[in-house]
Design an enzyme around this catalytic site. Structure first.
Site, PDB file in Angstrom:
ATOM      1  N   ASP A   1       0.956  -8.655 -10.342  1.00  0.00           N
ATOM      2  CA  ASP A   1       0.974  -9.048 -11.753  1.00  0.00           C
ATOM      3  C   ASP A   1       0.369  -7.953 -12.630  1.00  0.00           C
ATOM      4  O   ASP A   1       0.873  -7.655 -13.716  1.00  0.00           O
ATOM      5  CB  ASP A   1       0.192 -10.342 -11.952  1.00  0.00           C
ATOM      6  CG  ASP A   1       0.774 -11.504 -11.174  1.00  0.00           C
ATOM      7  OD1 ASP A   1       2.003 -11.507 -10.966  1.00  0.00           O
ATOM      8  OD2 ASP A   1       0.008 -12.398 -10.782  1.00  0.00           O
TER       9      ASP A   1
ATOM     10  N   GLY B   1     -10.975 -11.982  -7.407  1.00  0.00           N
ATOM     11  CA  GLY B   1     -10.455 -12.831  -8.471  1.00  0.00           C
ATOM     12  C   GLY B   1      -9.178 -12.280  -9.050  1.00  0.00           C
ATOM     13  O   GLY B   1      -8.803 -11.121  -8.835  1.00  0.00           O
TER      14      GLY B   1
ATOM     15  N   SER C   1       0.810  -1.220   0.000  1.00  0.00           N
ATOM     16  CA  SER C   1       0.000   0.000   0.000  1.00  0.00           C
ATOM     17  C   SER C   1       0.842   1.269   0.000  1.00  0.00           C
ATOM     18  O   SER C   1       0.320   2.363  -0.209  1.00  0.00           O
ATOM     19  CB  SER C   1      -0.924   0.003   1.226  1.00  0.00           C
ATOM     20  OG  SER C   1      -0.161  -0.028   2.419  1.00  0.00           O
TER      21      SER C   1
END
Length: 302
Positions: free
Chosen positions: A253, A289, A224
């Site tokens: 990613d 997800g 963060s």
């Protein structure tokens, strides 16, 4: 826009949502369970493609339902899949992910086909690498195959980006020798260098250790807080955007894939490219997800 080739992992993710992480021996009810596309390599490829880079992939899946599902997902993204091998004697990689209400996760990976494609197979796909601006790799596939890809790239003047995750204590020196940019997180940095990351001074010290291996650019993702960079005598921290995270899966990613689409090959616009990657990952962590959470360029332009 850049042409980006990813060599690495393709996983079918199976995610379980829980209120809090179970303790050893504890049984609890789940809030939700779902499957989605994943694998660090595939996530990075989807992030690059959704930021409108021409995106190629080198990797492997098994000849099974999970592999067919993943190929269908990647085809839907219009990623060039000519470098993906289907192996009859291997299962497709899978990841089992537990996410709690704080957005933290625990991930267990079965590598399967991801570690079964060979350096010889990579050589057969050399044209994909040579015609790229950047090639990105992680540690979810065979290091021998990654090293071969990076050697091909170095000879062709293609910039190499290494995401050393999951971390290994001893990275082959011949891989580091052909790495132009390395992007570990704080934990991975300590494993790679033996230097605990506690502040900017310790990150500069760790960066020097990685520069001494021949790596031009070092980026350390610090959650963060943002991203630290050290390249060509210049260093600093690009802050992260302040958002409420619900699932941090694929945040790193997304950052890498998105950043690579706008990065200049001489790294001259690195700060702006990091800012773009930070923006992409800030949207990712607000959704559940891996691949379903990765944003499109039009969302970032808003």
């Amino acid at each position: 826009m850049n042409t980006v080739t990813i060599i690495g992992s393709i996983n079918l993710d199976r995610t379980i949502r829980v209120k809090q992480m179970p303790k050893p021996g504890e049984t609890m009810h789940t809030k939700e369970i779902f499957s989605a596309g994943g694998g660090k390599g595939a996530n990075q490829a989807v992030a690059a493609k959704r930021s409108e880079a021409k995106t190629n992939f080198i990797g492997a899946v098994g000849n099974d339902d999970a592999g067919r599902a993943m190929l269908e997902l990647l085809e839907h993204e219009n990623i060039d899949m000519s470098g993906i091998e289907t192996l009859d004697n291997q299962s497709t990689g899978q990841a089992y992910i537990v996410v709690d209400d704080a957005g933290e996760n625990q991930i267990m990976i079965h590598a399967g086909a991801n570690t079964a494609f060979t350096p010889e197979y990579v050589q057969s796909k050399a044209d994909l690498i040579k015609n790229s601006d950047f090639i990105i790799a992680q540690f979810e596939s065979s290091l021998d195959s990654v090293t071969e890809a990076f050697k091909i790239a170095r000879e062709a003047g293609v910039k190499t980006i290494l995401n050393p995750a999951p971390a290994v204590e001893k990275v082959p020196s011949d891989l580091l020798a052909v790495t132009d940019m390395i992007i570990p997180n704080e934990t991975e940095t300590e494993i790679l260098t033996g230097i605990e990351v506690t502040d900017e001074a310790s990150m500069k010290k760790a960066s020097k250790a990685l520069h001494d291996e021949g790596i031009e650019a070092v980026l350390i993702t610090i959650g963060s807080k943002g991203t630290f960079y050290d390249v060509n005598g210049k260093s600093g921290i690009i802050p992260a955007f302040k958002v409420k995270a619900v699932d941090t899966t694929s945040a790193g990613d997304t950052f890498i894939g998105a950043m690579s689409t706008v990065l200049n090959k001489d790294f001259s616009n690195l700060e702006d490219a990091i800012l773009y990657g930070n923006k992409a990952s800030s949207l990712t962590v607000q959704r559940f997800g891996a691949q379903p959470s990765i944003p499109y360029k039009k969302e970032l332009e808003k």
